[in-house]
Design a protein around this motif. Structure first.
Motif, PDB file in Angstrom:
ATOM      1  N   ALA A 188       0.835  -1.206   0.000  1.00 38.37           N
ATOM      2  CA  ALA A 188       0.000   0.000   0.000  1.00 38.37           C
ATOM      3  C   ALA A 188       0.866   1.252   0.000  1.00 38.37           C
ATOM      4  CB  ALA A 188      -0.934  -0.008   1.211  1.00 38.37           C
ATOM      5  N   LYS A 189       1.934   1.234   0.814  1.00 40.89           N
ATOM      6  CA  LYS A 189       2.841   2.380   0.851  1.00 40.89           C
ATOM      7  C   LYS A 189       3.573   2.542  -0.474  1.00 40.89           C
ATOM      8  CE  LYS A 189       2.148   3.549   5.191  1.00 40.89           C
ATOM      9  NZ  LYS A 189       1.480   4.832   5.532  1.00 40.89           N
ATOM     10  N   LYS A 190       3.947   1.424  -1.080  1.00 46.56           N
ATOM     11  CA  LYS A 190       4.625   1.493  -2.382  1.00 46.56           C
ATOM     12  C   LYS A 190       3.688   2.092  -3.430  1.00 46.56           C
ATOM     13  CE  LYS A 190       7.504  -1.796  -3.584  1.00 46.56           C
ATOM     14  NZ  LYS A 190       8.810  -1.106  -3.861  1.00 46.56           N
ATOM     15  N   ASN A 191       2.420   1.727  -3.360  1.00 47.12           N
ATOM     16  CA  ASN A 191       1.438   2.275  -4.297  1.00 47.12           C
ATOM     17  C   ASN A 191       1.335   3.792  -4.154  1.00 47.12           C
ATOM     18  OD1 ASN A 191      -0.984   2.162  -6.132  1.00 47.12           O
ATOM     19  ND2 ASN A 191      -1.983   2.849  -4.261  1.00 47.12           N
ATOM     20  N   GLU A 192       1.285   4.266  -2.911  1.00 45.71           N
ATOM     21  CA  GLU A 192       1.225   5.706  -2.672  1.00 45.71           C
ATOM     22  C   GLU A 192       2.457   6.399  -3.234  1.00 45.71           C
ATOM     23  OE1 GLU A 192       0.714   6.340   1.488  1.00 45.71           O
ATOM     24  OE2 GLU A 192      -1.185   5.252   1.604  1.00 45.71           O
ATOM     25  N   ALA A 193       3.622   5.781  -3.024  1.00 42.26           N
ATOM     26  CA  ALA A 193       4.864   6.368  -3.511  1.00 42.26           C
ATOM     27  C   ALA A 193       4.917   6.386  -5.036  1.00 42.26           C
ATOM     28  CB  ALA A 193       6.060   5.607  -2.946  1.00 42.26           C
ATOM     29  N   LEU A 194       4.401   5.337  -5.669  1.00 41.95           N
ATOM     30  CA  LEU A 194       4.365   5.311  -7.135  1.00 41.95           C
ATOM     31  C   LEU A 194       3.479   6.431  -7.685  1.00 41.95           C
ATOM     32  CD1 LEU A 194       4.162   1.457  -7.791  1.00 41.95           C
ATOM     33  CD2 LEU A 194       6.006   2.980  -8.531  1.00 41.95           C
ATOM     34  N   HIS A 195       2.373   6.713  -7.011  1.00 41.75           N
ATOM     35  CA  HIS A 195       1.525   7.818  -7.426  1.00 41.75           C
ATOM     36  C   HIS A 195       2.275   9.149  -7.321  1.00 41.75           C
ATOM     37  CE1 HIS A 195      -1.992   5.075  -7.145  1.00 41.75           C
ATOM     38  NE2 HIS A 195      -2.512   5.918  -8.016  1.00 41.75           N
ATOM     39  N   GLU A 196       3.007   9.315  -6.237  1.00 39.70           N
ATOM     40  CA  GLU A 196       3.788  10.548  -6.079  1.00 39.70           C
ATOM     41  C   GLU A 196       4.833  10.660  -7.184  1.00 39.70           C
ATOM     42  OE1 GLU A 196       3.412  13.091  -4.184  1.00 39.70           O
ATOM     43  OE2 GLU A 196       1.833  12.327  -2.885  1.00 39.70           O
ATOM     44  N   LEU A 197       5.483   9.535  -7.509  1.00 38.13           N
ATOM     45  CA  LEU A 197       6.492   9.547  -8.556  1.00 38.13           C
ATOM     46  C   LEU A 197       5.863   9.914  -9.898  1.00 38.13           C
ATOM     47  CD1 LEU A 197       9.380   9.033  -9.536  1.00 38.13           C
ATOM     48  CD2 LEU A 197       8.790   6.598  -9.761  1.00 38.13           C
ATOM     49  N   ALA A 198       4.722   9.311 -10.217  1.00 36.00           N
ATOM     50  CA  ALA A 198       4.050   9.612 -11.481  1.00 36.00           C
ATOM     51  C   ALA A 198       3.648  11.085 -11.549  1.00 36.00           C
ATOM     52  CB  ALA A 198       2.825   8.719 -11.645  1.00 36.00           C
ATOM     53  N   THR A 199       3.146  11.617 -10.440  1.00 34.00           N
ATOM     54  CA  THR A 199       2.779  13.035 -10.391  1.00 34.00           C
ATOM     55  C   THR A 199       3.996  13.918 -10.631  1.00 34.00           C
ATOM     56  OG1 THR A 199       0.956  12.588  -8.854  1.00 34.00           O
ATOM     57  CG2 THR A 199       1.775  14.836  -8.942  1.00 34.00           C
ATOM     58  N   THR A 200       5.125  13.523 -10.046  1.00 33.70           N
ATOM     59  CA  THR A 200       6.356  14.291 -10.222  1.00 33.70           C
ATOM     60  C   THR A 200       6.830  14.230 -11.667  1.00 33.70           C
ATOM     61  OG1 THR A 200       6.959  13.763  -7.929  1.00 33.70           O
ATOM     62  CG2 THR A 200       8.690  14.656  -9.331  1.00 33.70           C
ATOM     63  N   TYR A 201       6.764  13.050 -12.279  1.00 30.93           N
ATOM     64  CA  TYR A 201       7.122  12.936 -13.697  1.00 30.93           C
ATOM     65  C   TYR A 201       6.260  13.876 -14.537  1.00 30.93           C
ATOM     66  CZ  TYR A 201      10.123   8.756 -13.249  1.00 30.93           C
ATOM     67  OH  TYR A 201      11.140   7.875 -12.959  1.00 30.93           O
ATOM     68  N   ASN A 202       4.961  13.895 -14.272  1.00 30.11           N
ATOM     69  CA  ASN A 202       4.065  14.771 -15.034  1.00 30.11           C
ATOM     70  C   ASN A 202       4.437  16.237 -14.854  1.00 30.11           C
ATOM     71  OD1 ASN A 202       2.231  13.121 -16.473  1.00 30.11           O
ATOM     72  ND2 ASN A 202       1.090  12.676 -14.610  1.00 30.11           N
ATOM     73  N   ALA A 210       5.994   8.860 -16.801  1.00 31.24           N
ATOM     74  CA  ALA A 210       4.706   8.828 -16.094  1.00 31.24           C
ATOM     75  C   ALA A 210       3.851   7.683 -16.616  1.00 31.24           C
ATOM     76  CB  ALA A 210       3.979  10.162 -16.263  1.00 31.24           C
ATOM     77  N   ILE A 211       3.845   7.487 -17.926  1.00 28.28           N
ATOM     78  CA  ILE A 211       3.077   6.384 -18.526  1.00 28.28           C
ATOM     79  C   ILE A 211       3.571   5.050 -17.983  1.00 28.28           C
ATOM     80  CG2 ILE A 211       2.684   5.125 -20.692  1.00 28.28           C
ATOM     81  CD1 ILE A 211       2.782   7.946 -22.063  1.00 28.28           C
ATOM     82  N   ARG A 212       4.873   4.873 -17.966  1.00 30.22           N
ATOM     83  CA  ARG A 212       5.443   3.621 -17.462  1.00 30.22           C
ATOM     84  C   ARG A 212       5.040   3.388 -16.003  1.00 30.22           C
ATOM     85  NH1 ARG A 212      10.355   4.973 -17.337  1.00 30.22           N
ATOM     86  NH2 ARG A 212      10.551   5.055 -15.070  1.00 30.22           N
ATOM     87  N   THR A 213       5.045   4.459 -15.203  1.00 28.27           N
ATOM     88  CA  THR A 213       4.712   4.331 -13.782  1.00 28.27           C
ATOM     89  C   THR A 213       3.234   4.010 -13.587  1.00 28.27           C
ATOM     90  OG1 THR A 213       6.463   5.936 -13.294  1.00 28.27           O
ATOM     91  CG2 THR A 213       4.896   5.449 -11.534  1.00 28.27           C
ATOM     92  N   TYR A 214       2.358   4.660 -14.361  1.00 35.50           N
ATOM     93  CA  TYR A 214       0.924   4.358 -14.236  1.00 35.50           C
ATOM     94  C   TYR A 214       0.625   2.928 -14.684  1.00 35.50           C
ATOM     95  CZ  TYR A 214      -0.342   9.129 -13.008  1.00 35.50           C
ATOM     96  OH  TYR A 214      -0.464  10.320 -12.353  1.00 35.50           O
ATOM     97  N   LYS A 215       1.345   2.463 -15.681  1.00 35.41           N
ATOM     98  CA  LYS A 215       1.172   1.063 -16.086  1.00 35.41           C
ATOM     99  C   LYS A 215       1.606   0.128 -14.960  1.00 35.41           C
ATOM    100  CE  LYS A 215       1.547   1.390 -21.129  1.00 35.41           C
ATOM    101  NZ  LYS A 215       2.362   0.989 -22.310  1.00 35.41           N
ATOM    102  N   GLN A 216       2.650   0.504 -14.262  1.00 37.24           N
ATOM    103  CA  GLN A 216       3.107  -0.294 -13.124  1.00 37.24           C
ATOM    104  C   GLN A 216       2.033  -0.325 -12.042  1.00 37.24           C
ATOM    105  OE1 GLN A 216       6.952   0.970 -11.692  1.00 37.24           O
ATOM    106  NE2 GLN A 216       6.958  -0.462  -9.968  1.00 37.24           N
ATOM    107  N   ILE A 217       1.392   0.823 -11.803  1.00 38.42           N
ATOM    108  CA  ILE A 217       0.311   0.885 -10.821  1.00 38.42           C
ATOM    109  C   ILE A 217      -0.865   0.023 -11.259  1.00 38.42           C
ATOM    110  CG2 ILE A 217      -1.418   2.407  -9.792  1.00 38.42           C
ATOM    111  CD1 ILE A 217       0.733   4.649  -9.943  1.00 38.42           C
ATOM    112  N   PHE A 229      -7.572   7.145 -15.918  1.00 36.02           N
ATOM    113  CA  PHE A 229      -7.742   8.518 -16.385  1.00 36.02           C
ATOM    114  C   PHE A 229      -6.393   9.237 -16.399  1.00 36.02           C
ATOM    115  CE2 PHE A 229      -9.082  12.842 -16.658  1.00 36.02           C
ATOM    116  CZ  PHE A 229     -10.317  12.814 -17.292  1.00 36.02           C
ATOM    117  N   ARG A 230      -5.615   9.061 -15.343  1.00 33.61           N
ATOM    118  CA  ARG A 230      -4.296   9.702 -15.288  1.00 33.61           C
ATOM    119  C   ARG A 230      -3.380   9.157 -16.381  1.00 33.61           C
ATOM    120  NH1 ARG A 230      -5.209   8.306  -9.637  1.00 33.61           N
ATOM    121  NH2 ARG A 230      -6.001  10.135  -8.528  1.00 33.61           N
TER     122      ARG A 230
END
Length: 368
Positions: A188-202, A210-217, A229-230
């Motif tokens: 769960a914490k990793k998921n939150e961190a991946l969202h932060e990373l994707a937001t930062t990439y954007n 960001a695309i690669r990270t959202y696919k990972q999520i 949507f993101r």
């Protein structure tokens, strides 16, 4: 619980028994019974501070933040004055999104305990939330100096990353989040961190990452339609409009009445057909209008965008009569809209340049 009931039967004024019953009820997620027990403790002794604290935490858990803060304030008024009490109140205010008020309490604690690492953490968080990004960066650096390494949380790195972005250090922010994710084991914490990373990439316009990270999520159990949507937005940012359209199709299929997905899909299709000759965006803007026209105040900007597109689609094909109602709807929403004003001049035969209408219309859509 039965033991506390027996204790109360033996002594109806046993405040601690009511308190403990309330705590047990909170743990068993029985809010009504918990409040009854805590209210009885307060009725027996209106100055019994622990009951106010538990009641405040119960309100917070239920999302009743104003009641939570006011009740916790009652607790602090009765409890022994100490940095610990102030720290609890500061934390409670932060959790209730009362960031300026939390910062006041944080500074009280730090005046007495400058190396309190929890309050130094909260100071960085509060400064970020109140828009003092340079102050937040200095506070975060200070927190990292005094906090034991094993006490650094994923949330600390997430805030540090956001602070670095706001202070113009996007590449450093990405580095922080990448290293943090590598060390997180809790899914769960990793998921939150991946969202932060994707937001930062954007934020850094690194859309491919960001695309690669959202696919990972999306490959985890935590991925949902919001992430889809993101992902679609990241594809659009990367000018991969066909892929964006495919993603938005998933959303409109799953949620046929979700208007923002139709608007986003229309925008992606507009970019696949920038001169609007094929009308690729037409069915999606029409559906968007169908879903949102009942609430023009809420969806004003989207309705202006959709009607402008449909008006231009018809106007550039020479269908002035069909274009007119769309532009009239735009002017009803925004009488100063330059796209619609220029188009209506063309429709009425007043000299105007078609290129002007086309340019402003396409720019409007692309900006959305």
């Amino acid at each position: 619980m039965s033991s506390y009931d027996r204790a109360i039967a033996a002594n109806p004024n046993y405040t601690e028994a009511y308190l403990k019953k309330g705590i047990l009820s909170v743990r068993s997620r029985n809010g009504t019974t918990a409040k009854e027990s805590l209210d009885k403790a307060i009725a027996v002794d209106p100055k019994y501070a622990p009951a106010y604290k538990e009641l405040a935490e119960m309100y917070y858990s239920a999302g009743q933040y104003d009641k939570a803060v006011s009740t916790f304030q009652q607790y602090t008024d009765m409890a022994e004055k100490s940095p610990k009490t102030d720290a609890e109140y500061a934390s409670f205010l932060y959790l209730s999104k009362k960031y300026p008020e939390s910062l006041v309490e944080v500074n009280k604690v730090l005046a007495a305990e400058p190396n309190n690492f929890t309050m130094n953490r909260l100071k960085a968080f509060d400064l970020y939330e109140t828009g003092d990004y340079n102050g937040a960066l200095a506070a975060m650096d200070n927190f990292l100096k005094i906090a034991p390494p094993e006490k650094i949380l994923p949330e600390d790195n997430a805030y540090r990353s956001k602070i670095l972005v706001k202070t113009g250090k996007g590449s450093d922010a990405i580095d922080v989040m990448q290293k943090s994710i590598a060390s997180i084991t809790d899914p769960a914490k990793k998921n939150e961190a991946l969202h932060e990373l994707a937001t930062t990439y954007n934020s850094q316009k690194q859309y491919a990452n960001a695309i690669r990270t959202y696919k990972q999520i999306m490959a985890t159990p935590y991925g949902d339609l919001s992430d889809q949507f993101r992902l679609g937005a990241a594809y659009s940012g990367n000018k991969q409009y066909a892929q964006a359209d495919s993603v938005y199709n998933i959303i409109t299929t799953a949620k046929p009445t979700y208007a923002p997905a139709y608007q986003a899909r229309a925008q992606a299709n507009f970019n696949l057909d920038p001169d609007s000759k094929k009308g690729l965006a037409k069915p999606y803007y029409e559906k968007y209008i169908e879903l949102t026209s009942a609430d023009p105040t809420k969806y004003k900007n989207g309705l202006i965008e959709a009607n402008n597109y449909l008006g231009y689609y018809n106007l550039q094909a020479g269908r002035k009569a069909e274009a007119t109602p769309y532009y009239e709807k735009v002017l009803a929403l925004d009488p100063t809209n330059s796209d619609a004003i220029g188009a209506m001049k063309i429709i009425k035969g007043v000299p105007a340049r078609n290129s002007t209408v086309k340019k402003t219309t396409t720019t409007t859509v692309k900006k959305k």
